[in-house]
Design a protein around this motif. Structure first.
Motif, PDB file in Angstrom:
ATOM      1  N   GLU A 115       0.483  -1.252   0.081  1.00 37.30           N
ATOM      2  CA  GLU A 115       0.215   0.053   0.229  1.00 37.30           C
ATOM      3  C   GLU A 115       1.140   0.906  -0.008  1.00 37.30           C
ATOM      4  OE1 GLU A 115      -2.032  -3.579   1.149  1.00 37.30           O
ATOM      5  OE2 GLU A 115      -0.424  -2.413   2.397  1.00 37.30           O
TER       6      GLU A 115
ATOM      7  N   SER B 218      -5.667   2.121  -6.754  1.00 37.30           N
ATOM      8  CA  SER B 218      -5.275   1.816  -5.558  1.00 37.30           C
ATOM      9  C   SER B 218      -6.784   2.322  -4.647  1.00 37.30           C
ATOM     10  CB  SER B 218      -4.295   2.970  -4.796  1.00 37.30           C
ATOM     11  OG  SER B 218      -2.927   3.270  -5.327  1.00 37.30           O
ATOM     12  N   GLN B 219      -7.137   3.460  -5.193  1.00 35.66           N
ATOM     13  CA  GLN B 219      -8.322   3.734  -4.471  1.00 35.66           C
ATOM     14  C   GLN B 219      -9.040   2.192  -4.594  1.00 35.66           C
ATOM     15  OE1 GLN B 219      -8.683   6.090  -3.111  1.00 35.66           O
ATOM     16  NE2 GLN B 219     -11.261   5.614  -2.529  1.00 35.66           N
TER      17      GLN B 219
ATOM     18  N   PRO C  73      -9.884  -5.328  -0.918  1.00 38.37           N
ATOM     19  CA  PRO C  73      -9.199  -5.504  -0.374  1.00 38.37           C
ATOM     20  C   PRO C  73      -8.914  -7.281  -1.072  1.00 38.37           C
ATOM     21  CG  PRO C  73      -9.870  -4.495   1.481  1.00 38.37           C
ATOM     22  CD  PRO C  73     -10.969  -4.799   0.404  1.00 38.37           C
TER      23      PRO C  73
ATOM     24  N   ALA D 188      -8.278  -0.717  -1.983  1.00 33.34           N
ATOM     25  CA  ALA D 188      -8.371   0.007  -0.913  1.00 33.34           C
ATOM     26  C   ALA D 188     -10.100  -0.492  -0.621  1.00 33.34           C
ATOM     27  CB  ALA D 188      -7.849   1.855  -0.537  1.00 33.34           C
TER      28      ALA D 188
END
Length: 341
Positions: free
Chosen positions: A238, A253-254, A260, A257
């Motif tokens: 991360e 990334s979002q 997962p 997040a």
């Protein structure tokens, strides 16, 4: 023992895996491992961490091994990390195979490497890699396509590794070669740092099905590369700044997040693959038995009417014969009566 073999013959032959077909001769690969591996051990004191993640899939499944690309030595150490009991078949740019009047291509092909045309959807290379995975072989890919910090080409994330893994029904295994970029840096002499190769946890393409279909392969490769850089930098995934490493690529990334992904242990995943393969084999055998039973029943049904017909014919013939006999007896009795009169 032939010193020179046609390139195409070697690219299409198996190397390791479960195939019973004629393989690429092992002698050159074994010699290269002893000589080059010995030199690298002496000069760079290299070690392999978490190699059991790779070993877990031996005799179980093919694997797509991916790594970040910082040095020309990456492919050397990727190859050495699997030996002696496994072979990683490296996918390299096609121009390499013509260097040194073809001698380099002969050497690369001997150790299992095969070419791919850069910046294009090379169907032949994809087909070869898929066939290798289905034979439980290992395929090594550097998704960035070029060495980071070398030349003018900007590293990019290509979805080919994920596509090949999906086509070959294989997991993706991230790895990194740490400190190889320090061997030769611009403006500095040759150095011999201690090099570490490290494997991470396997990734399944199917874990990305929560994303829109058009994003899955790109996201899978993006995620795998983030794992590679996390291993390289020794930080949590991360914390890897993918938007800086790949400024032209989409940042997922979002998405990860909010969703997962499960972490797979190699040994557990290998056991699940073995169990699934056993279940499929049992189901296939059951279907085969059912098919044989249906064929036997069908044959029995087709024979029964013939037997019944034969019995009917026989009964009919007997009845007809009995009738004839009765008629003959009646005729004889009539003639006897006339004679008596």
């Amino acid at each position: 023992m032939s010193l020179f073999l046609p390139y195409e013959a070697m690219w299409d032959r198996p190397l390791g895996g479960n195939s019973t077909e004629k393989q690429i001769p092992h002698w050159f690969g074994n010699l290269a491992w002893i000589v080059i591996g010995g030199l690298c051990k002496l000069l760079f004191r290299y070690r392999v961490d978490n190699r059991e993640a790779l070993r877990a899939f031996k005799g179980v499944s093919g694997v797509v091994v991916v790594a970040n690309h910082t040095s020309f030595l990456d492919v050397v150490f990727m190859y050495l990390s699997a030996r002696p009991s496994q072979w990683i078949r490296l996918m390299g740019r096609d121009s390499l195979f013509d260097n040194a009047h073809g001698l380099l291509g002969q050497a690369l092909s001997r150790v299992g490497a095969f070419p791919v045309k850069r910046d294009s959807a090379d169907r032949k290379a994809i087909k070869r890699a898929t066939a290798m995975l289905k034979r439980q072989e290992l395929v090594g890919i550097l998704p960035e396509g070029t060495r980071r910090g070398k030349g003018t080409k900007t590293p990019e994330i290509h979805g080919g590794a994920s596509f090949i893994a999906r086509m070959g029904h294989a997991p993706i295994l991230p790895m990194t070669v740490r400190n190889a970029e320090e061997v030769k840096q611009k403006g500095r002499g040759l150095r011999f740092p201690k090099i570490t190769i490290e494997y991470g946890n396997p990734i399944l393409v199917g874990d990305f099905d929560f994303l829109p279909k058009d994003d899955r392969l790109e996201a899978c490769t993006w995620y795998a590369m983030r794992e590679c850089f996390a291993l390289s930098l020794r930080i949590p995934a991360e914390e890897v700044k993918m938007n800086e490493l790949f400024p032209d690529a989409r940042d997922f990334s979002q998405e990860f997040a909010l969703h997962p992904l499960p972490v797979h242990e190699a040994s557990t995943l290998a056991a699940q693959i073995i169990e699934e393969n056993a279940r499929k084999e049992a189901a296939q055998q059951e279907r085969a038995r059912n098919s044989e039973g249906e064929e036997a029943a069908s044959t029995s049904v087709s024979v029964s009417p013939s037997a019944s017909t034969a019995a009917d014919v026989s009964t009919g013939s007997a009845t007809q014969a009995s009738g004839v006999a009765v008629a003959e007896d009646a005729s004889s009795a009539s003639i006897s009566a006339k004679d008596e009169n």
